[in-house]
Write a protein that holds these residues in place. Structure first.
Motif, PDB file in Angstrom:
ATOM      1  N   LEU A   1       0.827  -1.209   0.000  1.00  0.00           N
ATOM      2  CA  LEU A   1       0.000   0.000   0.000  1.00  0.00           C
ATOM      3  C   LEU A   1       0.863   1.261   0.000  1.00  0.00           C
ATOM      4  O   LEU A   1       0.527   2.252  -0.653  1.00  0.00           O
ATOM      5  CB  LEU A   1      -0.938  -0.015   1.207  1.00  0.00           C
ATOM      6  N   SER A   2       1.987   1.230   0.706  1.00  0.00           N
ATOM      7  CA  SER A   2       2.891   2.383   0.694  1.00  0.00           C
ATOM      8  C   SER A   2       3.467   2.617  -0.697  1.00  0.00           C
ATOM      9  O   SER A   2       3.663   3.764  -1.123  1.00  0.00           O
ATOM     10  CB  SER A   2       4.030   2.171   1.696  1.00  0.00           C
ATOM     11  N   SER A   3       3.745   1.521  -1.419  1.00  0.00           N
ATOM     12  CA  SER A   3       4.302   1.675  -2.760  1.00  0.00           C
ATOM     13  C   SER A   3       3.293   2.252  -3.745  1.00  0.00           C
ATOM     14  O   SER A   3       3.682   2.702  -4.829  1.00  0.00           O
ATOM     15  CB  SER A   3       4.797   0.317  -3.272  1.00  0.00           C
TER      16      SER A   3
ATOM     17  N   SER B   1       4.162  12.498  -0.875  1.00  0.00           N
ATOM     18  CA  SER B   1       3.571  13.433   0.092  1.00  0.00           C
ATOM     19  C   SER B   1       2.621  12.729   1.039  1.00  0.00           C
ATOM     20  O   SER B   1       2.585  13.029   2.239  1.00  0.00           O
ATOM     21  CB  SER B   1       2.848  14.548  -0.654  1.00  0.00           C
ATOM     22  N   ASP B   2       1.839  11.776   0.526  1.00  0.00           N
ATOM     23  CA  ASP B   2       0.927  11.027   1.392  1.00  0.00           C
ATOM     24  C   ASP B   2       1.702  10.148   2.368  1.00  0.00           C
ATOM     25  O   ASP B   2       1.316  10.008   3.539  1.00  0.00           O
ATOM     26  CB  ASP B   2      -0.013  10.163   0.548  1.00  0.00           C
ATOM     27  N   ILE B   3       2.796   9.556   1.909  1.00  0.00           N
ATOM     28  CA  ILE B   3       3.606   8.712   2.792  1.00  0.00           C
ATOM     29  C   ILE B   3       4.193   9.551   3.923  1.00  0.00           C
ATOM     30  O   ILE B   3       4.232   9.115   5.080  1.00  0.00           O
ATOM     31  CB  ILE B   3       4.733   8.026   1.986  1.00  0.00           C
TER      32      ILE B   3
ATOM     33  N   THR C   1      -0.030   4.342  -9.430  1.00  0.00           N
ATOM     34  CA  THR C   1       1.058   3.460  -9.878  1.00  0.00           C
ATOM     35  C   THR C   1       2.266   4.255 -10.365  1.00  0.00           C
ATOM     36  O   THR C   1       3.167   3.697 -10.992  1.00  0.00           O
ATOM     37  CB  THR C   1       0.567   2.550 -11.012  1.00  0.00           C
ATOM     38  N   GLU C   2       2.278   5.549 -10.071  1.00  0.00           N
ATOM     39  CA  GLU C   2       3.387   6.383 -10.534  1.00  0.00           C
ATOM     40  C   GLU C   2       4.714   5.954  -9.914  1.00  0.00           C
ATOM     41  O   GLU C   2       5.778   6.115 -10.535  1.00  0.00           O
ATOM     42  CB  GLU C   2       3.107   7.849 -10.199  1.00  0.00           C
ATOM     43  N   ASN C   3       4.662   5.413  -8.690  1.00  0.00           N
ATOM     44  CA  ASN C   3       5.911   4.977  -8.060  1.00  0.00           C
ATOM     45  C   ASN C   3       6.576   3.865  -8.858  1.00  0.00           C
ATOM     46  O   ASN C   3       7.808   3.799  -8.961  1.00  0.00           O
ATOM     47  CB  ASN C   3       5.647   4.511  -6.635  1.00  0.00           C
ATOM     48  N   TYR C   4       5.771   2.969  -9.416  1.00  0.00           N
ATOM     49  CA  TYR C   4       6.335   1.878 -10.197  1.00  0.00           C
ATOM     50  C   TYR C   4       6.882   2.380 -11.524  1.00  0.00           C
ATOM     51  O   TYR C   4       7.848   1.815 -12.062  1.00  0.00           O
ATOM     52  CB  TYR C   4       5.291   0.783 -10.400  1.00  0.00           C
ATOM     53  N   ALA C   5       6.273   3.446 -12.045  1.00  0.00           N
ATOM     54  CA  ALA C   5       6.842   4.077 -13.240  1.00  0.00           C
ATOM     55  C   ALA C   5       8.208   4.688 -12.923  1.00  0.00           C
ATOM     56  O   ALA C   5       9.159   4.587 -13.718  1.00  0.00           O
ATOM     57  CB  ALA C   5       5.887   5.138 -13.776  1.00  0.00           C
ATOM     58  N   SER C   6       8.315   5.311 -11.749  1.00  0.00           N
ATOM     59  CA  SER C   6       9.607   5.852 -11.322  1.00  0.00           C
ATOM     60  C   SER C   6      10.627   4.739 -11.113  1.00  0.00           C
ATOM     61  O   SER C   6      11.815   4.900 -11.411  1.00  0.00           O
ATOM     62  CB  SER C   6       9.447   6.653 -10.021  1.00  0.00           C
ATOM     63  N   LEU C   7      10.149   3.602 -10.604  1.00  0.00           N
ATOM     64  CA  LEU C   7      11.045   2.464 -10.392  1.00  0.00           C
ATOM     65  C   LEU C   7      11.610   1.960 -11.713  1.00  0.00           C
ATOM     66  O   LEU C   7      12.816   1.704 -11.829  1.00  0.00           O
ATOM     67  CB  LEU C   7      10.288   1.343  -9.675  1.00  0.00           C
TER      68      LEU C   7
ATOM     69  N   VAL D   1      10.807   5.456  -5.000  1.00  0.00           N
ATOM     70  CA  VAL D   1      11.570   4.358  -5.579  1.00  0.00           C
ATOM     71  C   VAL D   1      11.801   3.245  -4.554  1.00  0.00           C
ATOM     72  O   VAL D   1      11.734   2.057  -4.883  1.00  0.00           O
ATOM     73  CB  VAL D   1      12.916   4.866  -6.131  1.00  0.00           C
ATOM     74  N   LEU D   2      12.040   3.621  -3.327  1.00  0.00           N
ATOM     75  CA  LEU D   2      12.354   2.642  -2.287  1.00  0.00           C
ATOM     76  C   LEU D   2      11.178   1.713  -2.009  1.00  0.00           C
ATOM     77  O   LEU D   2      11.345   0.499  -1.879  1.00  0.00           O
ATOM     78  CB  LEU D   2      12.771   3.351  -1.004  1.00  0.00           C
ATOM     79  N   ALA D   3       9.976   2.272  -1.879  1.00  0.00           N
ATOM     80  CA  ALA D   3       8.818   1.452  -1.515  1.00  0.00           C
ATOM     81  C   ALA D   3       8.495   0.407  -2.579  1.00  0.00           C
ATOM     82  O   ALA D   3       8.407  -0.783  -2.272  1.00  0.00           O
ATOM     83  CB  ALA D   3       7.613   2.346  -1.230  1.00  0.00           C
ATOM     84  N   PRO D   4       8.319   0.781  -3.861  1.00  0.00           N
ATOM     85  CA  PRO D   4       8.057  -0.273  -4.864  1.00  0.00           C
ATOM     86  C   PRO D   4       9.243  -1.200  -5.073  1.00  0.00           C
ATOM     87  O   PRO D   4       9.062  -2.397  -5.326  1.00  0.00           O
ATOM     88  CB  PRO D   4       7.727   0.524  -6.127  1.00  0.00           C
TER      89      PRO D   4
END
Length: 283
Positions: free
Chosen positions: A37-39, A44-46, A63-69, A250-253
């Motif tokens: 859920l954090s990923s 800002s929400d985290i 899913t933007e975090n996974y795009a950054s990953l 990046v860290l979370a995903p």
């Protein structure tokens, strides 16, 4: 015959055990769910609230975090490096361990029992003891900070348990079955590939899972022996924390991907893992 009260009590006790095991399983998976859920939350929400707040506003998941990953070359290269280390280290342990286990179980050669005692003794040797001498050896032969060096280290330290497990399992194969195959003209190689390996499938599968999980999740050996320019995922995530402490998108995903791969492997083959380890150890 058992009375109705005894039967009801037994069923209630069994139901309580199942409920307890279910709750224990959910509690064990709680960190994984939280990481998932954090990923899926924005940085800002985290920073503003805990992952459990997502249930109040599920529409904010992204899913933007996974795009950054996927756009982070360090993480994607580290995943490839982890695969290039884990797969060969697992396959080599399975191959060499199976051959050695069969030899210790069914072949006669001088000093067989003493050699096997030496293998068992290696089970208690901690990895930390070998770090300095192996580092010097790898530096002398040009294997320090190479993928091959990490694979060889994991293979060497995975073999004692592999040989111990498979030897005990193969030794329980009925001698009459092997003798019948030999009477039919089967040589040792054919006997090993057509009779022993199919019968030892559960033990080999459990060993493969154990080795895969150990190598994939390793950080100590990777931190010392792996290529610093293309480290495995565990080291890459640690470097991200050190260099970019607020790089949570990046860290979370990345941490979830690193965690979910061994979880999928374990849950997919957990029956083989349990039955193989118990059979090899108890027998």
């Amino acid at each position: 015959m058992k009375s109705f009260a005894a039967k009801a009590s037994a069923r209630a006790a069994g139901g309580a055990v199942r409920v307890f095991l279910l709750l224990a399983g959910l509690f064990w998976l709680l960190p994984t769910v939280g990481l998932l859920l954090s990923s899926l939350r924005s940085p800002s929400d985290i920073a503003a609230s805990g992952w459990w707040e997502v249930f109040a506003a599920p529409a904010r998941l992204t899913t933007e975090n996974y795009a950054s990953l996927l756009a982070n070359d360090t993480i994607t290269d580290s995943l490839l490096s982890t695969v290039l280390i884990t797969v060969p280290a697992t396959l080599l342990v399975l191959l060499i361990g199976s051959l050695a286990g069969y030899a210790f179980a069914w072949l006669e050669f001088p000093g067989r029992d003493w050699w096997f005692l030496g293998v068992v003794a290696l089970l208690v040797v901690p990895v930390q003891v070998a770090l300095v001498p192996v580092s010097k050896l790898f530096g002398a032969v040009g294997l320090f900070e190479t993928t091959l060096g990490v694979v060889l280290f994991h293979t060497a330290f995975g073999l004692p348990f592999a040989i111990f497990l498979l030897r005990n399992f193969f030794a329980e194969i009925p001698r009459e079955l092997l003798e019948a195959a030999r009477l039919d003209g089967a040589g040792e190689i054919r006997l090993f590939t057509r009779v022993v390996l199919p019968l030892g499938g559960a033990a080999i599968a459990s060993l493969g899972i154990f080795q895969f999980l150990w190598v994939w999740n390793d950080m100590l050996i990777a931190l010392i022996f792996a290529d610093s320019q293309s480290p495995p995922i565990t080291v890459a995530l640690q470097q991200q924390v050190r260099q970019f402490g607020n790089n949570v998108d990046v860290l979370a995903p990345g941490a979830f991907v690193s965690m979910v791969v061994p979880l999928v492997v374990f849950f997919a083959f957990q029956r083989q893992f349990a039955s193989g380890v118990m059979a090899g150890a108890v027998k």
